[in-house]
Design a protein around this motif. Structure first.
Motif, PDB file in Angstrom:
ATOM      1  N   GLU A   1       0.837  -1.205   0.000  1.00  0.00           N
ATOM      2  CA  GLU A   1       0.000   0.000   0.000  1.00  0.00           C
ATOM      3  C   GLU A   1       0.874   1.257   0.000  1.00  0.00           C
ATOM      4  N   HIS A   2       1.936   1.226   0.779  1.00  0.00           N
ATOM      5  CA  HIS A   2       2.861   2.362   0.870  1.00  0.00           C
ATOM      6  C   HIS A   2       3.521   2.628  -0.484  1.00  0.00           C
ATOM      7  N   ALA A   3       3.998   1.557  -1.129  1.00  0.00           N
ATOM      8  CA  ALA A   3       4.666   1.710  -2.433  1.00  0.00           C
ATOM      9  C   ALA A   3       3.693   2.289  -3.469  1.00  0.00           C
ATOM     10  N   ALA A   4       2.446   1.803  -3.437  1.00  0.00           N
ATOM     11  CA  ALA A   4       1.437   2.283  -4.396  1.00  0.00           C
ATOM     12  C   ALA A   4       1.154   3.773  -4.171  1.00  0.00           C
ATOM     13  N   LEU A   5       1.049   4.174  -2.907  1.00  0.00           N
ATOM     14  CA  LEU A   5       0.795   5.580  -2.588  1.00  0.00           C
ATOM     15  C   LEU A   5       1.958   6.465  -3.024  1.00  0.00           C
ATOM     16  N   GLN A   6       3.182   6.009  -2.754  1.00  0.00           N
ATOM     17  CA  GLN A   6       4.352   6.795  -3.150  1.00  0.00           C
ATOM     18  C   GLN A   6       4.378   7.004  -4.658  1.00  0.00           C
ATOM     19  N   LYS A   7       4.006   5.957  -5.380  1.00  0.00           N
ATOM     20  CA  LYS A   7       3.995   6.034  -6.842  1.00  0.00           C
ATOM     21  C   LYS A   7       2.957   7.064  -7.301  1.00  0.00           C
ATOM     22  N   ARG A   8       1.785   7.021  -6.695  1.00  0.00           N
ATOM     23  CA  ARG A   8       0.734   7.980  -7.057  1.00  0.00           C
ATOM     24  C   ARG A   8       1.140   9.404  -6.709  1.00  0.00           C
ATOM     25  N   LEU A   9       1.775   9.574  -5.561  1.00  0.00           N
ATOM     26  CA  LEU A   9       2.171  10.918  -5.136  1.00  0.00           C
ATOM     27  C   LEU A   9       3.241  11.508  -6.051  1.00  0.00           C
ATOM     28  N   SER A  10       4.132  10.655  -6.536  1.00  0.00           N
ATOM     29  CA  SER A  10       5.188  11.183  -7.409  1.00  0.00           C
ATOM     30  C   SER A  10       4.613  11.623  -8.754  1.00  0.00           C
ATOM     31  N   GLY A  11       3.428  11.100  -9.099  1.00  0.00           N
ATOM     32  CA  GLY A  11       2.789  11.508 -10.348  1.00  0.00           C
ATOM     33  C   GLY A  11       1.847  12.695 -10.179  1.00  0.00           C
TER      34      GLY A  11
ATOM     35  N   PRO B   1       0.551  20.578  -4.417  1.00  0.00           N
ATOM     36  CA  PRO B   1       1.699  20.458  -3.500  1.00  0.00           C
ATOM     37  C   PRO B   1       1.314  20.357  -2.025  1.00  0.00           C
ATOM     38  N   GLU B   2       0.229  21.048  -1.604  1.00  0.00           N
ATOM     39  CA  GLU B   2      -0.143  20.992  -0.173  1.00  0.00           C
ATOM     40  C   GLU B   2      -0.621  19.595   0.193  1.00  0.00           C
ATOM     41  N   VAL B   3      -1.396  18.989  -0.702  1.00  0.00           N
ATOM     42  CA  VAL B   3      -1.905  17.635  -0.441  1.00  0.00           C
ATOM     43  C   VAL B   3      -0.745  16.646  -0.389  1.00  0.00           C
ATOM     44  N   ILE B   4       0.196  16.797  -1.341  1.00  0.00           N
ATOM     45  CA  ILE B   4       1.365  15.904  -1.358  1.00  0.00           C
ATOM     46  C   ILE B   4       2.123  16.020  -0.029  1.00  0.00           C
ATOM     47  N   ALA B   5       2.364  17.257   0.413  1.00  0.00           N
ATOM     48  CA  ALA B   5       3.103  17.473   1.663  1.00  0.00           C
ATOM     49  C   ALA B   5       2.351  16.859   2.846  1.00  0.00           C
ATOM     50  N   ASP B   6       1.031  17.035   2.860  1.00  0.00           N
ATOM     51  CA  ASP B   6       0.222  16.504   3.958  1.00  0.00           C
ATOM     52  C   ASP B   6       0.285  14.972   3.992  1.00  0.00           C
ATOM     53  N   LEU B   7       0.115  14.357   2.816  1.00  0.00           N
ATOM     54  CA  LEU B   7       0.134  12.891   2.760  1.00  0.00           C
ATOM     55  C   LEU B   7       1.527  12.329   3.064  1.00  0.00           C
ATOM     56  N   GLN B   8       2.572  13.007   2.596  1.00  0.00           N
ATOM     57  CA  GLN B   8       3.928  12.533   2.911  1.00  0.00           C
ATOM     58  C   GLN B   8       4.176  12.613   4.420  1.00  0.00           C
ATOM     59  N   GLY B   9       3.636  13.674   5.036  1.00  0.00           N
ATOM     60  CA  GLY B   9       3.750  13.799   6.486  1.00  0.00           C
ATOM     61  C   GLY B   9       3.034  12.661   7.198  1.00  0.00           C
ATOM     62  N   GLN B  10       1.841  12.343   6.713  1.00  0.00           N
ATOM     63  CA  GLN B  10       1.068  11.246   7.304  1.00  0.00           C
ATOM     64  C   GLN B  10       1.804   9.909   7.160  1.00  0.00           C
ATOM     65  N   LEU B  11       2.293   9.643   5.945  1.00  0.00           N
ATOM     66  CA  LEU B  11       2.997   8.376   5.701  1.00  0.00           C
ATOM     67  C   LEU B  11       4.273   8.277   6.528  1.00  0.00           C
ATOM     68  N   GLY B  12       4.992   9.390   6.620  1.00  0.00           N
ATOM     69  CA  GLY B  12       6.236   9.392   7.392  1.00  0.00           C
ATOM     70  C   GLY B  12       5.989   9.100   8.865  1.00  0.00           C
ATOM     71  N   ALA B  13       4.875   9.629   9.389  1.00  0.00           N
ATOM     72  CA  ALA B  13       4.563   9.419  10.809  1.00  0.00           C
ATOM     73  C   ALA B  13       4.074   7.995  11.071  1.00  0.00           C
ATOM     74  N   LEU B  14       3.307   7.439  10.121  1.00  0.00           N
ATOM     75  CA  LEU B  14       2.786   6.078  10.308  1.00  0.00           C
ATOM     76  C   LEU B  14       3.852   5.019  10.052  1.00  0.00           C
ATOM     77  N   LEU B  15       4.695   5.275   9.062  1.00  0.00           N
ATOM     78  CA  LEU B  15       5.673   4.250   8.693  1.00  0.00           C
ATOM     79  C   LEU B  15       7.106   4.771   8.750  1.00  0.00           C
ATOM     80  N   PRO B  16       7.597   5.050   9.967  1.00  0.00           N
ATOM     81  CA  PRO B  16       9.026   5.351  10.093  1.00  0.00           C
ATOM     82  C   PRO B  16       9.812   4.075   9.791  1.00  0.00           C
ATOM     83  N   LYS B  17      11.108   4.183   9.694  1.00  0.00           N
ATOM     84  CA  LYS B  17      11.941   3.009   9.351  1.00  0.00           C
ATOM     85  C   LYS B  17      11.648   1.814  10.278  1.00  0.00           C
ATOM     86  N   ASP B  18      11.386   2.110  11.545  1.00  0.00           N
ATOM     87  CA  ASP B  18      11.211   1.008  12.502  1.00  0.00           C
ATOM     88  C   ASP B  18       9.742   0.779  12.857  1.00  0.00           C
TER      89      ASP B  18
END
Length: 316
Positions: free
Chosen positions: A180-190, A195-212
């Motif tokens: 799901e994460h990979a699919a979202l990243q692909k959609r966001l890069s397209g 830009p505000e939505v992209i920033a918001d979603l990247q923030g959400q993904l970063g908080a939910l899925l940190p490296k650990d």
């Protein structure tokens, strides 16, 4: 909290002898004698631990310390610090006593494939280590934590048959999240026009899925993550048809989120952990689902008004 250090039990055995009139079990041994444990051979956890370090008495709250291939018993200044260190040390002691089960987890079929999906989060070795840690945490580190050899042995026995099954559940969930994460990243890069939505979603993904992410959140929380990511995907589906509505929802959400973020930072600086504040974080996550993907259903009713009310009436 400090559930790790159970008061009221006087220490016994290697680590502690009763010190008369102290109200604490004092260790009669120098610090060296407190290390190198690979099994629970140090008696019950004392209420307070007194250790001689370089001829000086040090007293504090006891915690097992993770030394890699063994654990040691060390005093800490605060119950909170002791509890934090103790969880890791206890996890290590469980791993050392459940060696065969840990090895079986590291050899589970499907790990190689999962490691390929996991590449942007870490190596295969890191994936295995985090999978083992998350699994042991869920199988063994249940409250109340064991405070003596018998309780520890009982917990090991209960965990034995569960370890592989729980590890497989973590693998399944991780696989789902990574796809799901990979699919979202692909959609966001397209997506160039918002830009505000992209920033918001990247923030959400970063908080939910940190490296650990596998070890950063307990299972009860992680189990909701596929729905949160699906919500982000539904949000993107609806975005082009009604960007104004997305912007409106985002500004309402951000007002609450920013107030929460400010308070959280202030508490952190003061060194205070506030469980109510941590719980509100998940309400904000549910509110995203409520605002952008109502059809996915939230476990409790959420709305901007409702969260506003909870926020204003929180204990301070």
């Amino acid at each position: 909290g400090a559930g790790a250090v159970q008061p009221g039990r006087k220490g016994s055995g290697k680590a502690a002898g009763d010190a008369p009139g102290r109200g604490a079990a004092a260790a009669e041994l120098p610090a060296q004698a407190m290390s190198g444990f690979t099994a629970w051979t140090f008696g019950a956890l004392p209420e307070l631990l007194e250790v001689r370090v370089a001829g000086r008495e040090v007293i504090g709250f006891p915690a097992l310390h993770d030394d890699g291939d063994s654990v040691s018993l060390r005093p800490h200044d605060t119950p909170e610090e002791a509890a934090r260190v103790h969880r890791r040390g206890l996890a290590r002691l469980f791993a050392l006593n459940l060696k065969d089960q840990v090895r079986a987890v590291e050899r589970l079929p499907g790990l190689r494939e999962l490691a390929l999906q996991y590449m942007s989060f870490g190596t295969e070795a890191e994936l295995k280590a985090r999978l083992v840690e998350a699994t042991l945490s869920r199988c063994c580190l249940l409250e109340p934590l064991p405070t003596d050899a018998d309780a520890f042995a009982k917990r090991c026995a209960e965990a034995k048959s569960r370890v592989s099954l729980v590890a497989q559940e973590f693998m399944r969930l991780a696989g789902q999240l990574l796809v799901e994460h990979a699919a979202l990243q692909k959609r966001l890069s397209g997506l160039k026009t918002f830009p505000e939505v992209i920033a918001d979603l990247q923030g959400q993904l970063g908080a939910l899925l940190p490296k650990d992410f596998l070890v950063a959140f307990e299972w009860e929380k992680l189990a909701h993550f596929p729905r949160y990511l699906k919500g982000a995907s539904v949000r993107l589906d609806k975005l082009r048809n009604n960007p104004a509505r997305d912007a409106q929802s985002m500004s309402e959400w951000k007002q609450l989120a920013q107030a929460w973020e400010r308070e959280r930072l202030a508490r952190r600086r003061a060194g205070v952990e506030d469980p109510a504040l941590e719980e509100f974080r998940w309400l904000l996550e549910e509110l995203r689902v409520g605002l952008y993907a109502q059809e996915l259903r939230t476990p409790m009713p959420v709305s901007v008004k409702r969260l506003q009310k909870i926020w204003e009436s929180r204990p301070r």
